[in-house]
Write an enzyme that holds these catalytic residues in place. Structure first.
Site, PDB file in Angstrom:
ATOM      1  N   GLY A  10       0.826  -1.211   0.000  1.00 44.27           N
ATOM      2  CA  GLY A  10       0.000   0.000   0.000  1.00 44.27           C
ATOM      3  C   GLY A  10       0.856   1.255   0.000  1.00 44.27           C
ATOM      4  O   GLY A  10       2.089   1.203  -0.080  1.00 44.27           O
ATOM      5  N   PHE A  11       0.187   2.359   0.116  1.00 41.87           N
ATOM      6  CA  PHE A  11       0.862   3.671   0.110  1.00 41.87           C
ATOM      7  C   PHE A  11       1.899   3.751   1.238  1.00 41.87           C
ATOM      8  O   PHE A  11       3.109   3.854   0.992  1.00 41.87           O
ATOM      9  CB  PHE A  11      -0.219   4.758   0.207  1.00 41.87           C
ATOM     10  CG  PHE A  11       0.224   6.078   0.752  1.00 41.87           C
ATOM     11  CD1 PHE A  11       1.358   6.699   0.261  1.00 41.87           C
ATOM     12  CD2 PHE A  11      -0.518   6.715   1.753  1.00 41.87           C
ATOM     13  CE1 PHE A  11       1.767   7.928   0.769  1.00 41.87           C
ATOM     14  CE2 PHE A  11      -0.125   7.940   2.251  1.00 41.87           C
ATOM     15  CZ  PHE A  11       1.022   8.539   1.771  1.00 41.87           C
ATOM     16  N   ASN A  32      -2.720  -8.607  -0.245  1.00 44.52           N
ATOM     17  CA  ASN A  32      -3.618  -9.210  -1.255  1.00 44.52           C
ATOM     18  C   ASN A  32      -4.034  -8.191  -2.322  1.00 44.52           C
ATOM     19  O   ASN A  32      -4.870  -8.484  -3.161  1.00 44.52           O
ATOM     20  CB  ASN A  32      -4.869  -9.821  -0.600  1.00 44.52           C
ATOM     21  CG  ASN A  32      -5.781  -8.772  -0.001  1.00 44.52           C
ATOM     22  OD1 ASN A  32      -5.409  -7.599   0.091  1.00 44.52           O
ATOM     23  ND2 ASN A  32      -6.973  -9.173   0.408  1.00 44.52           N
ATOM     24  N   ASP A  56      -4.261 -13.097   1.720  1.00 46.71           N
ATOM     25  CA  ASP A  56      -5.249 -12.362   2.507  1.00 46.71           C
ATOM     26  C   ASP A  56      -5.009 -12.726   3.967  1.00 46.71           C
ATOM     27  O   ASP A  56      -5.181 -13.889   4.349  1.00 46.71           O
ATOM     28  CB  ASP A  56      -6.659 -12.791   2.053  1.00 46.71           C
ATOM     29  CG  ASP A  56      -7.762 -12.144   2.877  1.00 46.71           C
ATOM     30  OD1 ASP A  56      -7.470 -11.549   3.936  1.00 46.71           O
ATOM     31  OD2 ASP A  56      -8.931 -12.262   2.467  1.00 46.71           O
ATOM     32  N   ALA A 120      -1.354  -0.295  13.031  1.00 42.27           N
ATOM     33  CA  ALA A 120      -1.654   0.990  12.388  1.00 42.27           C
ATOM     34  C   ALA A 120      -3.112   1.345  12.647  1.00 42.27           C
ATOM     35  O   ALA A 120      -4.002   0.985  11.887  1.00 42.27           O
ATOM     36  CB  ALA A 120      -1.378   0.914  10.892  1.00 42.27           C
ATOM     37  N   TYR A 151     -14.931   1.056   9.467  1.00 45.53           N
ATOM     38  CA  TYR A 151     -13.501   1.393   9.614  1.00 45.53           C
ATOM     39  C   TYR A 151     -13.196   1.843  11.047  1.00 45.53           C
ATOM     40  O   TYR A 151     -12.365   1.252  11.726  1.00 45.53           O
ATOM     41  CB  TYR A 151     -13.159   2.495   8.625  1.00 45.53           C
ATOM     42  CG  TYR A 151     -11.704   2.902   8.577  1.00 45.53           C
ATOM     43  CD1 TYR A 151     -10.739   2.057   8.035  1.00 45.53           C
ATOM     44  CD2 TYR A 151     -11.290   4.154   9.035  1.00 45.53           C
ATOM     45  CE1 TYR A 151      -9.402   2.447   7.958  1.00 45.53           C
ATOM     46  CE2 TYR A 151      -9.960   4.548   8.955  1.00 45.53           C
ATOM     47  CZ  TYR A 151      -9.023   3.697   8.416  1.00 45.53           C
ATOM     48  OH  TYR A 151      -7.705   4.087   8.345  1.00 45.53           O
ATOM     49  N   LYS A 155     -11.088  -0.339  13.748  1.00 41.72           N
ATOM     50  CA  LYS A 155      -9.800   0.107  14.304  1.00 41.72           C
ATOM     51  C   LYS A 155      -9.868   0.147  15.831  1.00 41.72           C
ATOM     52  O   LYS A 155      -8.918  -0.208  16.514  1.00 41.72           O
ATOM     53  CB  LYS A 155      -9.441   1.496  13.753  1.00 41.72           C
ATOM     54  CG  LYS A 155      -9.073   1.499  12.277  1.00 41.72           C
ATOM     55  CD  LYS A 155      -7.733   0.837  12.016  1.00 41.72           C
ATOM     56  CE  LYS A 155      -7.306   0.972  10.565  1.00 41.72           C
ATOM     57  NZ  LYS A 155      -6.075   0.239  10.246  1.00 41.72           N
ATOM     58  N   TYR A 165      -4.126  -8.801  24.242  1.00 42.20           N
ATOM     59  CA  TYR A 165      -2.891  -9.594  24.109  1.00 42.20           C
ATOM     60  C   TYR A 165      -1.760  -9.020  24.975  1.00 42.20           C
ATOM     61  O   TYR A 165      -0.928  -9.763  25.463  1.00 42.20           O
ATOM     62  CB  TYR A 165      -2.466  -9.692  22.637  1.00 42.20           C
ATOM     63  CG  TYR A 165      -3.205 -10.789  21.894  1.00 42.20           C
ATOM     64  CD1 TYR A 165      -4.556 -10.660  21.595  1.00 42.20           C
ATOM     65  CD2 TYR A 165      -2.563 -11.972  21.520  1.00 42.20           C
ATOM     66  CE1 TYR A 165      -5.245 -11.663  20.943  1.00 42.20           C
ATOM     67  CE2 TYR A 165      -3.248 -12.987  20.860  1.00 42.20           C
ATOM     68  CZ  TYR A 165      -4.585 -12.821  20.565  1.00 42.20           C
ATOM     69  OH  TYR A 165      -5.269 -13.825  19.926  1.00 42.20           O
TER      70      TYR A 165
HETATM   71  N1  LIG Z   1      -3.116   7.037   4.666  1.00 39.76           N
HETATM   72  C1  LIG Z   1      -3.559   7.627   5.756  1.00 39.76           C
HETATM   73  O1  LIG Z   1      -3.667   8.849   5.805  1.00 39.76           O
HETATM   74  C2  LIG Z   1      -3.904   6.800   6.981  1.00 39.76           C
HETATM   75  C3  LIG Z   1      -4.449   7.444   8.092  1.00 39.76           C
HETATM   76  C4  LIG Z   1      -4.764   6.698   9.215  1.00 39.76           C
HETATM   77  C5  LIG Z   1      -4.522   5.343   9.248  1.00 39.76           C
HETATM   78  N2  LIG Z   1      -3.990   4.726   8.169  1.00 39.76           N
HETATM   79  C6  LIG Z   1      -3.784   3.284   8.238  1.00 39.76           C
HETATM   80  O2  LIG Z   1      -2.507   2.941   7.731  1.00 39.76           O
HETATM   81  C7  LIG Z   1      -2.589   1.700   7.034  1.00 39.76           C
HETATM   82  C8  LIG Z   1      -2.067   1.870   5.616  1.00 39.76           C
HETATM   83  O3  LIG Z   1      -2.844   2.841   4.945  1.00 39.76           O
HETATM   84  P1  LIG Z   1      -2.569   3.246   3.425  1.00 39.76           P
HETATM   85  O4  LIG Z   1      -2.995   4.635   3.244  1.00 39.76           O
HETATM   86  O5  LIG Z   1      -1.192   2.850   3.046  1.00 39.76           O
HETATM   87  O6  LIG Z   1      -3.642   2.338   2.685  1.00 39.76           O
HETATM   88  P2  LIG Z   1      -3.472   1.409   1.399  1.00 39.76           P
HETATM   89  O7  LIG Z   1      -4.837   0.968   1.001  1.00 39.76           O
HETATM   90  O8  LIG Z   1      -2.638   2.094   0.367  1.00 39.76           O
HETATM   91  O9  LIG Z   1      -2.644   0.187   1.967  1.00 39.76           O
HETATM   92  C9  LIG Z   1      -3.236  -0.877   2.676  1.00 39.76           C
HETATM   93  C10 LIG Z   1      -2.698  -2.173   2.122  1.00 39.76           C
HETATM   94  O10 LIG Z   1      -3.306  -3.271   2.811  1.00 39.76           O
HETATM   95  C11 LIG Z   1      -3.605  -4.284   1.851  1.00 39.76           C
HETATM   96  N3  LIG Z   1      -4.666  -5.125   2.384  1.00 39.76           N
HETATM   97  C12 LIG Z   1      -5.955  -4.783   2.654  1.00 39.76           C
HETATM   98  N4  LIG Z   1      -6.638  -5.841   3.127  1.00 39.76           N
HETATM   99  C13 LIG Z   1      -5.759  -6.889   3.159  1.00 39.76           C
HETATM  100  C14 LIG Z   1      -5.869  -8.244   3.556  1.00 39.76           C
HETATM  101  N5  LIG Z   1      -7.016  -8.760   4.025  1.00 39.76           N
HETATM  102  N6  LIG Z   1      -4.768  -9.027   3.453  1.00 39.76           N
HETATM  103  C15 LIG Z   1      -3.590  -8.524   2.995  1.00 39.76           C
HETATM  104  N7  LIG Z   1      -3.434  -7.255   2.613  1.00 39.76           N
HETATM  105  C16 LIG Z   1      -4.507  -6.441   2.697  1.00 39.76           C
HETATM  106  C17 LIG Z   1      -4.028  -3.497   0.631  1.00 39.76           C
HETATM  107  O11 LIG Z   1      -3.979  -4.238  -0.569  1.00 39.76           O
HETATM  108  C18 LIG Z   1      -3.024  -2.358   0.635  1.00 39.76           C
HETATM  109  O12 LIG Z   1      -1.843  -2.667  -0.081  1.00 39.76           O
HETATM  110  C19 LIG Z   1      -4.047   1.258   7.102  1.00 39.76           C
HETATM  111  O13 LIG Z   1      -4.199   0.344   8.155  1.00 39.76           O
HETATM  112  C20 LIG Z   1      -4.779   2.531   7.388  1.00 39.76           C
HETATM  113  O14 LIG Z   1      -5.982   2.281   8.086  1.00 39.76           O
HETATM  114  C21 LIG Z   1      -3.690   5.425   7.023  1.00 39.76           C
END
Ligand SMILES: NC(=O)c1ccc[n+]([C@@H]2O[C@H](COP(=O)([O-])OP(=O)(O)OC[C@H]3O[C@@H](n4cnc5c(N)ncnc54)[C@H](O)[C@@H]3O)[C@@H](O)[C@H]2O)c1
Length: 323
Positions: A10-11, A32, A56, A120, A151, A155, A165
């Protein structure tokens, strides 16, 4: 040292994987691609200390071959925009499960094998806050039945699971509440505010603001966020297990100001700003109080907004084809 990063495609995860590799970790990424993009980590395929497993994390308990010294649980859709296919509103059940069942699988792996866990979590656990700025002590103002609850509540449950845990099984789990983050590798089509504004400006399309533009947001550049994640994970405090930290940038701007800044940084754009009805449940303000992270971890954001925006715009120019 070995690190496991769920959601590493992800990002944020893609930046974290690179940083961990640079710090000398062997990195296993589980993803995934429900919401991430393969191109984010494609160039890491040649790195011998990196492996990608397409899986997944909710499907089954994670086998011991994924044991690590550090577990980062980032897997979860994160975009709130209901109109895009990879948002948490479009994937509500997947989102609820990955932050609960998926979290449990990571915690079980750590319980069996040792190692520290970082979950996260998000500023969305504060919901539509009635306290500004939000400290970690604030319990939040969240609707358990609203459209964002898949969501927010997932969380919150993930945090509660970590604490079970920590208290009952002595697992060293730590919590980061991430506030809005931006930077390269954001999905240009995920419907979040900045990707929308930048792609619209690059394409000379109207810049759409949902609501009146007076809502505020505070944006943290991804490099600063990743430094905060590592600072929490590597903290040697005696009470580190179960400790929660806000990580974000307290600099607050209105959504209209962000839209204007994007237009300033893309001077060739002919886009105009247009207004659309507000998104339901959208919080009107969100700003982190980061004094705990500053005092206990010596962490604070360092990348100025304009510099981060410029880097993000450069990335978007490279990856988005002008329509
Ligand atoms: N970007 C933000 O501003 C922000 C803010 C608060 C919290 N977060 C948290 O940070 C984390 C990453 O966010 P992001 O912006 O990079 O999002 P993103 O969607 O770019 O990355 C999340 C990744 O998780 C993978 N994923 C989702 N479900 C899955 C599963 N069941 N099995 C395996 N992989 C799975 C996705 O394919 C993706 O690559 C997340 O948990 C998000 O809730 C992000």
């Amino acid at each position: 040292m070995r690190a496991l990063v769920t959601g590493g495609g992800g990002f944020i995860g893609s930046h974290l994987c690179r940083r961990l590799l640079a710090e000398g970790f062997e990195v296993t990424c589980l993803d995934n691609f429900a919401s991430g993009m393969r191109r984010n980590i494609a160039e890491l395929a040649e790195t011998p200390t990196f492996r990608l497993i397409e899986i997944d994390v909710t499907a089954a308990p994670l086998p011991d071959e994924f044991r690590a010294d550090r577990y980062f649980h980032l897997a979860s859709p994160a975009s709130p925009n209901p109109h895009t296919p990879r948002s948490y509103m479009a994937l509500p059940l997947e989102t609820a499960l990955v932050n609960s069942v998926g979290m449990r699988h990571v915690l079980d792996l750590a319980m069996r094998n040792g190692g520290r866990v970082l979950f996260a979590s998000t500023s969305e656990v504060y919901g539509d806050p009635q306290v500004h700025p939000q400290t970690e002590a604030y319990w939040g103002n969240v609707s358990s039945i609203g459209p964002r609850s898949c969501y927010d509540e997932a969380k919150r449950f993930g945090e509660a699971l970590c604490m079970i845990y920590v208290r009952k099984y002595d697992v060293d789990a730590r919590l980061i509440r991430i506030f809005n983050t931006y930077g390269p590798n954001m999905d240009p089509e995920d419907g979040r505010m900045l990707p929308n504004f930048i792609t619209q400006a690059l394409n000379n399309e109207p810049i759409t603001i949902f609501g009146d533009g007076q809502y505020t947001r505070s944006l943290c550049y991804v490099q600063d966020l990743v430094s905060g994640m590592l600072a929490i994970m590597e903290s040697g405090r005696a009470d580190a297990a179960g400790r929660v930290y806000n990580i974000g940038n307290p600099e607050e701007h209105t959504i209209l100001e962000y839209a204007k800044m994007v237009l300033e940084l893309i001077p060739s754009s002919t886009s105009e700003i247009v207004y659309r009805p507000p998104v339901p449940d959208d919080p009107s303000r969100r700003r982190p109080d980061i004094s705990r992270a500053q005092a206990e971890l010596g962490w604070q954001p360092t990348v100025p907004l304009r510099d981060g925006m410029q880097k993000t715009i450069t990335y978007f120019r490279e990856v988005t084809s002008v329509r």
